[in-house]
Design an enzyme around this catalytic site. Structure first.
Site, short mmCIF file in Angstrom:
data_model
loop_
_atom_site.label_atom_id
_atom_site.label_comp_id
_atom_site.label_asym_id
_atom_site.label_seq_id
_atom_site.Cartn_x
_atom_site.Cartn_y
_atom_site.Cartn_z
N CYS A 88 -2.99 1.63 6.40
CA CYS A 88 -3.10 0.94 7.59
C CYS A 88 -4.27 1.87 8.03
O CYS A 88 -5.01 2.04 9.02
CB CYS A 88 -2.02 0.76 7.83
SG CYS A 88 -0.86 1.09 7.83
N GLU B 244 3.60 -4.72 12.36
CA GLU B 244 2.73 -3.36 12.15
C GLU B 244 1.94 -4.57 11.17
O GLU B 244 2.05 -4.84 10.00
CB GLU B 244 3.61 -2.85 11.57
CG GLU B 244 4.92 -2.08 12.23
CD GLU B 244 4.08 -1.77 13.76
OE1 GLU B 244 3.10 -1.40 13.20
OE2 GLU B 244 5.22 -1.02 13.85
N ASN C 299 0.62 -1.40 -0.12
CA ASN C 299 0.10 0.39 0.15
C ASN C 299 1.05 1.54 -0.28
O ASN C 299 1.01 2.52 -0.91
CB ASN C 299 -1.14 0.11 1.12
CG ASN C 299 -0.44 -0.15 2.56
OD1 ASN C 299 -0.04 -0.98 2.45
ND2 ASN C 299 -1.14 0.71 3.24
N GLU D 104 8.12 1.14 16.24
CA GLU D 104 9.09 1.33 15.83
C GLU D 104 9.23 3.07 16.21
O GLU D 104 8.39 3.60 16.90
CB GLU D 104 8.57 1.36 13.86
CG GLU D 104 8.61 0.89 13.76
CD GLU D 104 8.28 0.65 12.26
OE1 GLU D 104 9.02 0.29 11.14
OE2 GLU D 104 6.92 -0.48 11.90
P1 NDP Z 1 0.06 -9.10 3.26
O1 NDP Z 1 0.18 -9.19 4.96
O2 NDP Z 1 -0.70 -10.37 2.52
O3 NDP Z 1 1.71 -9.21 2.72
C1 NDP Z 1 2.57 -9.19 3.38
C2 NDP Z 1 3.85 -8.95 3.04
O4 NDP Z 1 4.12 -10.07 3.01
C3 NDP Z 1 4.05 -8.72 1.54
O5 NDP Z 1 5.64 -8.88 1.20
C4 NDP Z 1 3.32 -10.23 1.35
O6 NDP Z 1 3.90 -11.38 -0.06
C5 NDP Z 1 4.40 -10.91 2.29
N1 NDP Z 1 4.34 -12.31 2.52
C6 NDP Z 1 2.72 -13.05 2.36
N2 NDP Z 1 2.51 -14.20 3.39
C7 NDP Z 1 3.97 -14.39 3.91
C8 NDP Z 1 4.41 -15.69 4.62
N3 NDP Z 1 3.68 -17.03 4.46
N4 NDP Z 1 5.46 -15.32 5.34
C9 NDP Z 1 6.30 -14.68 4.78
N5 NDP Z 1 6.28 -13.17 4.04
C10 NDP Z 1 4.69 -13.47 3.40
O7 NDP Z 1 -0.48 -8.01 3.33
P2 NDP Z 1 -0.51 -7.09 2.16
O8 NDP Z 1 0.44 -7.00 1.53
O9 NDP Z 1 -2.08 -6.76 1.30
O10 NDP Z 1 -0.61 -5.26 2.88
C11 NDP Z 1 -1.64 -5.11 3.48
C12 NDP Z 1 -2.07 -5.11 4.43
O11 NDP Z 1 -0.86 -4.51 5.66
C13 NDP Z 1 -3.33 -4.54 5.43
O12 NDP Z 1 -3.62 -5.53 6.51
C14 NDP Z 1 -2.38 -3.07 6.21
O13 NDP Z 1 -3.72 -2.54 7.50
C15 NDP Z 1 -1.28 -4.06 6.94
N6 NDP Z 1 -0.23 -2.59 6.72
C16 NDP Z 1 -0.12 -2.56 7.85
C17 NDP Z 1 0.34 -1.06 8.42
C18 NDP Z 1 1.02 -0.77 9.90
O14 NDP Z 1 2.27 0.17 9.79
N7 NDP Z 1 0.44 -1.22 11.22
C19 NDP Z 1 0.61 -0.33 7.24
C20 NDP Z 1 0.54 -0.85 6.16
C21 NDP Z 1 -0.31 -1.60 6.04
P3 NDP Z 1 3.16 -11.03 -1.27
O15 NDP Z 1 2.97 -9.17 -1.61
O16 NDP Z 1 3.74 -11.66 -2.67
O17 NDP Z 1 1.70 -11.78 -0.59
#
Ligand code: NDP
Length: 480
Positions: A282, A248, A150, A461
């Site tokens: 997020c 996070e 995002n 963080e």
């Molecule tokens: P995901 O959890 O789907 O993916 C995040 C990252 O983890 C991606 O690089 C993804 O790869 C990777 N990933 C997925 N599965 C695994 C696994 N089993 N082991 C290790 N890595 C893995 O999140 P999104 O990319 O869909 O992002 C949106 C989410 O992030 C929302 O829930 C949002 O709220 C949260 N978020 C939280 C923030 C915070 O500061 N708290 C800030 C921004 C977002 P791939 O893309 O290839 O699936």
């Protein structure tokens, strides 16, 4: 079509799997990049490179590491328009927003930590007349950094800058949906002559590359930003290995509008906090609670403003709402409209894909959507939709607002609108959220701790939080 290659030990290399993923431009629904689909062997190569350089990098004076970070920031600044265009084409946000928000903060991340590492101090205590206790810190080793789609480069560099600043080397796994700016960063790292292996980038999927990184025995810390379900899966792997873990995760953030708020400011900022970046931040407020006395007026003004938001080509300055990041995500957001209809919620505006012309016809657009009449227990109030969809709900007392706001599993952030300082403070103290904004939204000071409560994550963080996480403290007691 351009290929995004891994960056390992200072050079771009093909993935050992030989496989590539198609990455789509979400505004047109067309493939525009081929992204390395890496596996465990690629991760192992990257970890090896990071391990090799670690002692040398950790042994540099903070001032030397700081100079690299400043140089990286300057080089990104020179190419900020290119970075913004690439981020927009990959993620969907308007180019103006990518430049104003993402790329500005990328630069700030490097400059902030370039400076912060020069100002860190450690404690020393006179335990008694003959005894002194003091604390030393050292970097942990190879850090595994996993980031979402995002705010792709902004969130990734918020990990890279403190990690390498405090002397670790890193292996990063950006989201498979948004890899381009991470690859551009690697070009900058080459130009900055950062020693090979300090930052390695392994592209690909979560299960393919991300999980291999989490499982790798020579990666003692994992910093992850992403969804709560993924965070849970990562914790299950990392916890038995006693890895340092920062998570996070998702949010379902409340915005509470009290009846003594500055109405117009509350409306303007709530439009942004609901729909900026298509609601894919997020920290966006997706549950809006408005005090009874001003509820009708708020609903009418807010809906009028939201209907006017321009949906369209992210390259145009007037566009406010671009496409969602991917077809899968669009379908997920859309599926919540079935929930709304089945539960008898009222859709005040939006609720469907817009009719756009030309190349945009196949883009992943969804209209900004406002729902009312949604029960507190509904999935619409409880689950993270992570798109341009908000609920509007009236409340009577401050107590009721707190009960509704806190009544979800998440606890990332909250916003309160009021002109009463005592009310603001009482609310802020009792809201279960890592960050509470009063009469504002999204303002950040990197010196302050940042992170979620409850299912929104663990760890903090920010200046101290990142230092705590990316270094290991040792207490030394000396008696003379
Ligand atoms: P995901 O959890 O789907 O993916 C995040 C990252 O983890 C991606 O690089 C993804 O790869 C990777 N990933 C997925 N599965 C695994 C696994 N089993 N082991 C290790 N890595 C893995 O999140 P999104 O990319 O869909 O992002 C949106 C989410 O992030 C929302 O829930 C949002 O709220 C949260 N978020 C939280 C923030 C915070 O500061 N708290 C800030 C921004 C977002 P791939 O893309 O290839 O699936």
């Amino acid at each position: 079509m351009k290929k995004i290659l891994n960056f390992i030990d200072g050079v771009f290399v093909e993935p050992k799997t030989g496989n590539f993923l198609q990455s789509f431009n979400p505004a047109y629904g067309e493939p525009h990049l081929l992204v390395a689909d890496s596996g465990a062997e690629d991760v192992a190569d990257a970890v090896h490179a990071a391990q090799r350089v670690f002692p040398e990098w950790a042994g540099l004076e903070p001032g030397e590491r700081s100079r690299y970070l400043f140089r990286i920031a300057d080089l990104i600044e020179k190419r900020r328009e290119q970075f913004a265009e690439a981020e927009s084409a990959d993620q969907g946000k308007p180019v103006w927003l990518a430049e104003a928000m993402d790329i500005s903060r990328v630069i700030h991340n490097f400059r902030f930590f370039a400076s912060a590492i020069l100002h860190s101090t450690d404690e020393a205590m006179q335990t008694n007349q003959n005894c002194l206790t003091y604390v030393t810190r050292r970097p942990v080793g190879v850090a595994g950094l996993i980031s979402p789609w995002n705010l792709p480069l902004y969130l990734l560099t918020w990990k890279i800058a403190p990690a390498i600043g405090f002397g670790n080397s890193v292996v990063c796994k950006p989201s498979e949906f948004t890899s381009h700016t991470a690859e551009m960063l690697c070009e900058v790292l080459q130009e900055a002559q950062l020693p090979a292996g300090v930052v390695n980038m392994v592209f690909g999927t979560g299960p393919g590359a991300g999980e291999a990184l989490v499982r790798h025995p020579d990666v003692p810390l994992i910093s992850f930003t992403g969804g709560t379900a993924t965070g849970r899966a990562i914790a299950q792997i990392a916890a038995p290995m006693f890895k340092k873990l920062s998570l996070e995760l998702g949010g379902k953030n409340p915005a509470i509008i009290l009846d003594d708020a500055d109405f117009d400011r509350a409306i303007e900022t709530t439009v942004n906090s609901s729909f900026l970046n298509q609601g894919e931040i997020c920290l966006c407020g997706s549950r809006i609670y408005v005090q009874r006395g001003i509820y009708e007026a708020f609903v009418s003004k807010f809906t009028e403003r939201v209907r006017k938001l321009q949906i369209g080509d992210p390259r145009k300055r007037e566009t406010f709402v671009g496409p969602l990041v991917s077809r899968q995500h669009l379908e997920k957001v859309e599926s919540f409209m079935d929930v709304a209809r089945n539960e008898g919620a009222e859709i005040l505006c939006g609720g469907e894909r817009p009719n756009l012309e030309g190349k945009l016809k196949n883009g992943y657009f969804f209209q900004p959507t406002i729902l009312t009449g949604v029960k507190h227990e509904s999935r619409l109030q409880q689950e993270e939709i992570f798109g341009p969809v908000v609920t509007l709900t009236p409340f009577v007392s401050d107590e009721e607002a707190l009960r509704l706001a806190n009544g979800v599993s998440y606890g990332l952030s909250a916003t309160v609108w009021t002109n009463s300082l005592p009310r603001a403070h009482r609310m802020a103290e009792r809201l279960e959220a890592g960050t509470v904004w009063i009469n504002t939204w999204l303002k950040r000071d990197l010196r302050a701790p940042f992170g979620g409560m409850k299912a929104s994550g663990i760890g903090r963080e920010g200046q101290e939080g990142s230092r705590e996480f990316f270094t290991e403290a040792k207490t030394i007691v000396i008696e003379v």
